[in-house]
Design a protein around this motif. Structure first.
Motif, PDB file in Angstrom:
ATOM      1  N   HIS A 131       0.790  -1.237   0.000  1.00 36.03           N
ATOM      2  CA  HIS A 131       0.000   0.000   0.000  1.00 36.03           C
ATOM      3  C   HIS A 131       0.821   1.285   0.000  1.00 36.03           C
ATOM      4  CE1 HIS A 131       0.712   1.073   4.202  1.00 36.03           C
ATOM      5  NE2 HIS A 131       0.177  -0.061   4.637  1.00 36.03           N
ATOM      6  N   SER A 132       2.152   1.190   0.146  1.00 34.07           N
ATOM      7  CA  SER A 132       2.906   2.441   0.271  1.00 34.07           C
ATOM      8  C   SER A 132       4.239   2.450  -0.464  1.00 34.07           C
ATOM      9  CB  SER A 132       3.160   2.747   1.757  1.00 34.07           C
ATOM     10  OG  SER A 132       1.956   2.892   2.464  1.00 34.07           O
ATOM     11  N   VAL A 133       4.467   1.538  -1.373  1.00 36.44           N
ATOM     12  CA  VAL A 133       5.774   1.484  -2.036  1.00 36.44           C
ATOM     13  C   VAL A 133       5.862   2.510  -3.166  1.00 36.44           C
ATOM     14  CG1 VAL A 133       6.108  -0.940  -1.483  1.00 36.44           C
ATOM     15  CG2 VAL A 133       5.034  -0.321  -3.647  1.00 36.44           C
ATOM     16  N   ASP A 134       7.084   2.905  -3.469  1.00 34.27           N
ATOM     17  CA  ASP A 134       7.336   3.783  -4.619  1.00 34.27           C
ATOM     18  C   ASP A 134       7.416   2.946  -5.889  1.00 34.27           C
ATOM     19  OD1 ASP A 134       7.494   6.053  -3.005  1.00 34.27           O
ATOM     20  OD2 ASP A 134       9.642   5.752  -2.649  1.00 34.27           O
ATOM     21  N   SER A 135       6.865   3.472  -6.956  1.00 43.11           N
ATOM     22  CA  SER A 135       6.985   2.801  -8.244  1.00 43.11           C
ATOM     23  C   SER A 135       8.417   2.903  -8.755  1.00 43.11           C
ATOM     24  CB  SER A 135       6.024   3.416  -9.262  1.00 43.11           C
ATOM     25  OG  SER A 135       4.692   3.173  -8.902  1.00 43.11           O
TER      26      SER A 135
END
Length: 283
Positions: A267-271
């Motif tokens: 739910h909170s990772v960077d692309s």
């Protein structure tokens, strides 16, 4: 690829291409123009989503040839090519953004998972994701977690039993659960195969006395996790969850906990930055 994942791809393309229309490409690019393209990484990453990329292009034009140049789970560096593409320029342009959207997000999940797994591995601690996934993308995101070396305890409400805090609140607490299990014909199997979430060492003690073999320690501080491991790790499978992230996972893993579950994996990772480049000199 299963039907529900193909439906997600269809919906993603539909929001970008109403009835297959790309007004710019349809205006400027001849449908007969054929050439080569490739997708390359712009930063260090672990790959996930290559099959999804293939399916995106296939949905636009089955004649486009998409060849993965590595496998999901591979580690890549900037300028490494991960996919080669050959086909109509118009088809490639129409599929480009949707394919990249899946690849950048899923590789972001795989990359963060791999970072956490690398920290936890020396301690023998497994890294799991939660059900805090993007609606519609759960199976793809779990695949990405696995590409990064992680896993999950359950992928849905229907797959395994996990008694959460709100279940206990509704039925009157963990002591009430003990009473409800008396005479329950399914109790023995559920105690062995299911899992219960506890919010304190006291609830952990009660759960173990009840016979639970798998326990989730919810929002325990590392010192509380260590105490739980010292008490019960020989006989009970213990998982810690709540507030665990890249900055503190080593502290949790060092307690000897069997597994940690990390919500930020989905739910909170960077692309990850990827780009599609083209070469029409082959025409």
């Amino acid at each position: 690829m299963i039907t529900e994942q193909l439906e997600i791809i269809r919906l993603a393309l539909e929001e970008d291409l109403a009835s297959g229309v790309d007004v710019t490409t349809d205006w400027l690019v001849e449908t007969s123009l054929v050439g080569e393209a490739w997708i390359e990484a712009r930063e260090n990453a672990y790959i996930s989503g290559l099959n999804t990329v293939k399916e995106v292009f296939a949905a636009i034009d089955p004649e486009v040839v998409v060849t993965p140049l590595c496998e999901d789970g591979a580690k890549v560096r900037p300028l490494n090519r991960v996919v080669s593409i050959f086909g109509k320029a118009s088809s490639i342009l129409k599929a480009e953004r949707t394919a990249l959207n899946f690849l950048t997000h899923l590789s972001g999940v795989a990359t963060r998972t791999a970072e956490l797994v690398e920290i936890a591995r020396p301690y023998g601690t497994k890294v799991w994701c939660t059900r805090k996934t993007t609606p519609g993308l759960r199976r793809l995101e779990i695949e990405a977690v696995r590409a990064g070396g992680g896993d999950t305890y359950r992928d849905s409400l229907y797959s395994k039993i996990l008694i959460k805090d709100n279940h206990l609140s509704i039925i009157g607490g963990i002591e009430s659960l003990a009473k409800r299990l008396e005479g329950d014909l399914d109790a023995e199997m559920n105690l062995r195969e299911g899992k219960i979430e506890v919010a304190s060492l006291y609830e952990l003690d009660v759960a173990v006395r009840m016979g639970w073999k798998k326990v989730l320690l919810d929002n325990f501080a590392p010192e509380q996790v260590r105490e739980a491991v010292e008490r019960y790790a020989k006989d009970v499978s213990l998982e810690a969850s709540g507030g665990i992230h890249l900055g503190n996972i080593r502290e949790y893993a060092a307690t000897g906990i069997e597994a940690v579950s990390v919500g930020e994996l989905t739910h909170s990772v960077d692309s990850i930055d990827f780009a599609l480049e083209v070469d029409w000199s082959v025409n």
